[in-house]
Design an enzyme around this catalytic site. Structure first.
Site, PDB file in Angstrom:
ATOM      1  CB  CYS A  97      40.078  25.152  54.457  1.00 55.10           C
ATOM      2  SG  CYS A  97      40.934  26.423  55.433  1.00 55.10           S
ATOM      3  CG  HIS A 200      35.635  26.113  56.030  1.00 57.73           C
ATOM      4  ND1 HIS A 200      36.015  24.829  56.365  1.00 57.73           N
ATOM      5  CD2 HIS A 200      36.717  26.896  56.279  1.00 57.73           C
ATOM      6  CE1 HIS A 200      37.261  24.839  56.813  1.00 57.73           C
ATOM      7  NE2 HIS A 200      37.709  26.081  56.765  1.00 57.73           N
ATOM      8  CD  GLU A 202      33.174  22.820  55.846  1.00 57.12           C
ATOM      9  OE1 GLU A 202      33.886  23.212  56.785  1.00 57.12           O
ATOM     10  OE2 GLU A 202      33.383  23.181  54.656  1.00 57.12           O
TER      11      GLU A 202
END
Length: 226
Positions: A97, A200, A202
């Site tokens: 990001c 994202h 994660e």
């Protein structure tokens, strides 16, 4: 044990740490913070992960501040220093990001200051639920990213209002959304591992998605193979 330098962010830092700890080998995250000014700790690490967060200050790509946007020049300067170290030591770099945006600016690229204003689409979190927005992306089949994920398209999460515009030196586009927003950048010219994604991985709800698990595996393998 692998040591990964992780840039400090004011929220959701644990998501990145927990994601790294899902790797197939033991990983020790080393938090690198503009508050601690501990950039030299990256010299003891095997790789750099740049996290999400505030907008990169537009002065770094030749534009003016805009009312309502949130900036942190201290963090920008600190993370530019991290990139100085990572590139000088040929460390693998994964940018997520803001990490994509910062690295693109570091390499003399620029940013779309607000996707909704410029392009007319919305990549922010869902205003009603607060959840990441979901959308389709298209992966260029001649990219390194395609070799990692093995899919020409798929669904990723979205929580941003800026994106890469002019592409930085030695970078190429690896993925786009159907509205033209750039979703992935990668290094060209040699085998250096610089993988930059706008979504994202994660915090994707499905870790088994190739757009999460495969990115982590590729990042870790780039360290092991050095």
């Amino acid at each position: 044990m692998i040591k990964v330098g992780v840039s400090y962010c004011d929220s959701n830092l644990e998501n990145y740490i927990n994601w790294l700890r899902r790797a197939s080998v033991e990983v020790e995250p080393v938090i690198l913070s503009y508050k601690e000014l501990n950039s030299d700790d990256l010299k003891k690490c095997d790789a750099l992960l740049l996290t999400g967060g505030d907008d990169v200050h537009p002065e770094f790509y030749g534009e003016s501040e805009r009312e309502g946007d949130k900036y942190n020049r201290d963090r920008d300067w600190f993370e530019f220093k991290l990139l100085d170290i990572a590139f000088s030591k040929d460390l693998p770099i994964l940018g997520i990001c803001r990490g994509l945006q910062l690295t693109n600016v570091y390499l003399r690229g620029s940013l779309v200051f607000d996707i909704q204003t410029v392009i007319g689409t919305n990549h922010r979190k869902d205003e009603n639920t607060g959840d990441d927005r979901l959308h389709n992306i298209f992966v260029f089949d001649d990219s390194k990213l395609f070799k990692i994920v093995g899919e020409r398209e798929g669904i990723v999460n979205s929580s941003h209002h800026q994106s890469a515009d002019r592409i930085g030196e030695n970078l190429r586009i690896s993925a786009k959304c159907d509205d033209g927003v750039i979703e992935g950048l990668e290094w060209v010219g040699d085998d250096r591992f610089v993988l930059l994604v706008q979504w994202h991985p994660e915090r994707m709800k499905n870790f088994e998605s190739v757009f999460s698990r495969n990115l982590l595996e590729a990042f870790i393998n780039s360290i092991i193979q050095k």
